[in-house]
Enzyme design. Structure first.
Site, short mmCIF file in Angstrom:
data_model
loop_
_atom_site.label_atom_id
_atom_site.label_comp_id
_atom_site.label_asym_id
_atom_site.label_seq_id
_atom_site.Cartn_x
_atom_site.Cartn_y
_atom_site.Cartn_z
N SER A 188 43.64 42.94 48.49
CA SER A 188 42.77 42.21 49.40
C SER A 188 43.33 42.26 50.84
O SER A 188 43.46 43.34 51.39
CB SER A 188 42.61 40.77 48.89
OG SER A 188 41.54 40.13 49.56
N ASP A 204 33.36 41.70 42.22
CA ASP A 204 34.20 40.98 43.19
C ASP A 204 33.29 40.20 44.14
O ASP A 204 32.43 40.79 44.81
CB ASP A 204 35.02 42.03 43.95
CG ASP A 204 36.05 41.43 44.87
OD1 ASP A 204 35.77 40.38 45.49
OD2 ASP A 204 37.13 42.03 44.98
N HIS A 236 37.88 39.62 41.65
CA HIS A 236 38.88 39.75 42.71
C HIS A 236 40.27 39.26 42.26
O HIS A 236 41.18 39.21 43.06
CB HIS A 236 38.40 38.92 43.92
CG HIS A 236 39.08 39.26 45.22
ND1 HIS A 236 38.93 40.48 45.84
CD2 HIS A 236 39.93 38.55 46.03
CE1 HIS A 236 39.63 40.50 46.97
NE2 HIS A 236 40.25 39.34 47.10
#
Lengths: 282, 282
Positions: free
Chosen positions: A150, A226, A259
């Site tokens: 991320s 995600d 995620h």
């Protein structure tokens, strides 16, 4: 260059250690974790994979949740996980104490605007001060790979793209590929870099890759479910630009994955093998 | 028998799910996690490994930290991780809110003394209510294994020893083997079971194994640097008694390892294969 051990735990016959040290670059005390594989003494050269974590994380999340020690032990690779921002009472934090700016959200850039510039120099910390510290204090080589998740995937990509020759391998999970066009990027870059968007572009993977000369093989994994895929991460933009620029980017979209670190754990083996092929077998 | 999904996340092509349900046995709402391997529909029979966690844990620690999904996916095994005690504002907790009694410390026994008896019936929850719920709601078989860590290792051993035929396999990490002789056991058993030590012995592995008729192959892993080794865990006592009683107990002491989930993660593969040999290949 002195470091102080916080803890040491045996893991897969190697050791997972946490250290703290005074960072000159960041002007605060920093903590990092390092996994050292077994039989360090008898290995000719142990390379280091730097892992950059995402928003709200500390040095601990990856080490606890990714299940990476098993294969790092087998491959003979060290892994270093730094914190995600400078910290401390004297280090400025977001006025609203939000989770996407300030402490836990250094974005791996060098801030130019006050009050952030004094401490928020995460790029230089990750690329220069931390590797110098690691290579001075542990029996590791100067072969370096970099990866992250991320915000940390963004960090890995920009650190590699801005510093040709510094890393032999790079990969990312669910990276923020185009922060100049997303709300996380706007919030952080406008405060840390000011209003000139030209300056933001120097810290954006999609911008950097179009002019990068070095051709590192690039592995990127992204979950199709995600929640931040379309609003913040935009792997499609990177895919198009990388392809137009002649980069070999293996961008994989995985059905059903979100995620979280369950996604990272599911594919970390592929990433460690990707790095090993450049750092150990290469 | 109704359950409500809290979350579902893809992991190693299977899914990690959390559910809540109203427990009749415990008189409160309970949460559990279940890992379901990929391709459930096409497998003839998916057995279930019940994992019991240690003091202070919830249903989440094992799922986040043990790295067990990888091999469970490969072997085709489901894993269920319940919470470590009844919980809720109406469920009595330790007056001092200590970490080794009350919420997060159900010890997997059936309390007989008030105010504990009304809710603290963790043995019956683990052995009866929870498997009935799991087998009614998921495409799994009634082949069951049981394992756990520390207080949960004790739980796995007493649940197997007290219920011949209910589990086909049992194992434990760093179990409390002889709680009647340790301070954790004294504190919990005296309050939940009263002053009669004879009653405590019904919940003590070292006591139970000497008269157990069933001979389940037993795998126990213990770290040599575990801070609780000599004061609370006492694997040597179990080793002597098991051997005198004719049980096949493979008790392994591992140099350098502590009481943490890094230890569990390092050897979880051996435990899953130990269970698979009874649940799948057997």
């Amino acid at each position: 260059m002195s470091i102080t051990k916080i803890s040491s735990q045996r893991s897969f016959d190697g050791s997972y250690n946490r250290f703290k040290h005074q960072s000159q670059v960041l002007g605060c005390e920093m903590t990092f974790g390092i996994y050292l594989p077994p039989n360090m003494e008898s290995r000719p050269s142990v390379p280091v994979l730097y892992w950059l974590s995402g928003l709200t994380c500390t040095d601990e999340n990856f080490m606890q949740k990714a299940g990476a020690h098993r294969l790092a032990a087998e491959l003979g690779m060290a892994i270093v996980a730094p914190d995600t921002s400078p910290r401390g009472e004297h280090v400025p934090d977001d006025v609203d104490k939000s989770w996407d700016f300030g402490h836990g959200a250094g974005f791996y850039i060098n801030a130019t605007e006050e009050p952030w510039a004094k401490n928020y120099q995460m790029h230089d910390y990750i690329v220069e001060e931390l590797p110098a510290l690691i290579e001075a204090n542990f029996l590791v080589s100067d072969k370096r790979g970099i990866s992250g998740h991320s915000m940390g995937g963004h960090g890995a990509l920009i650190c590699a793209l801005r510093n040709p020759g510094r890393y032999l391998s790079v990969s990312a999970f669910s990276p923020i590929t185009n922060p100049v066009k997303t709300s996380w990027g706007h919030k952080a870059f406008s405060q840390m870099l000011g209003d000139n968007i030209q300056k933001w572009r120097e810290w954006d993977t999609c911008e950097l890759i179009s002019s990068a000369q070095e051709r590192l093989p690039l592995l990127i994994d992204q979950g199709a479910e995600d929640e931040f895929l379309h609003s913040q991460l935009k792997p499609g933009s990177l895919s198009s630009i990388a392809s137009r620029s002649g980069h070999v980017a293996n961008i994989r979209i995985h059905h059903g994955y979100d995620h979280s670190y369950y996604f990272v754990a599911s594919f970390i083996e592929d990433h460690l093998r990707h790095h090993a092929s450049a750092l150990i077998e290469g």
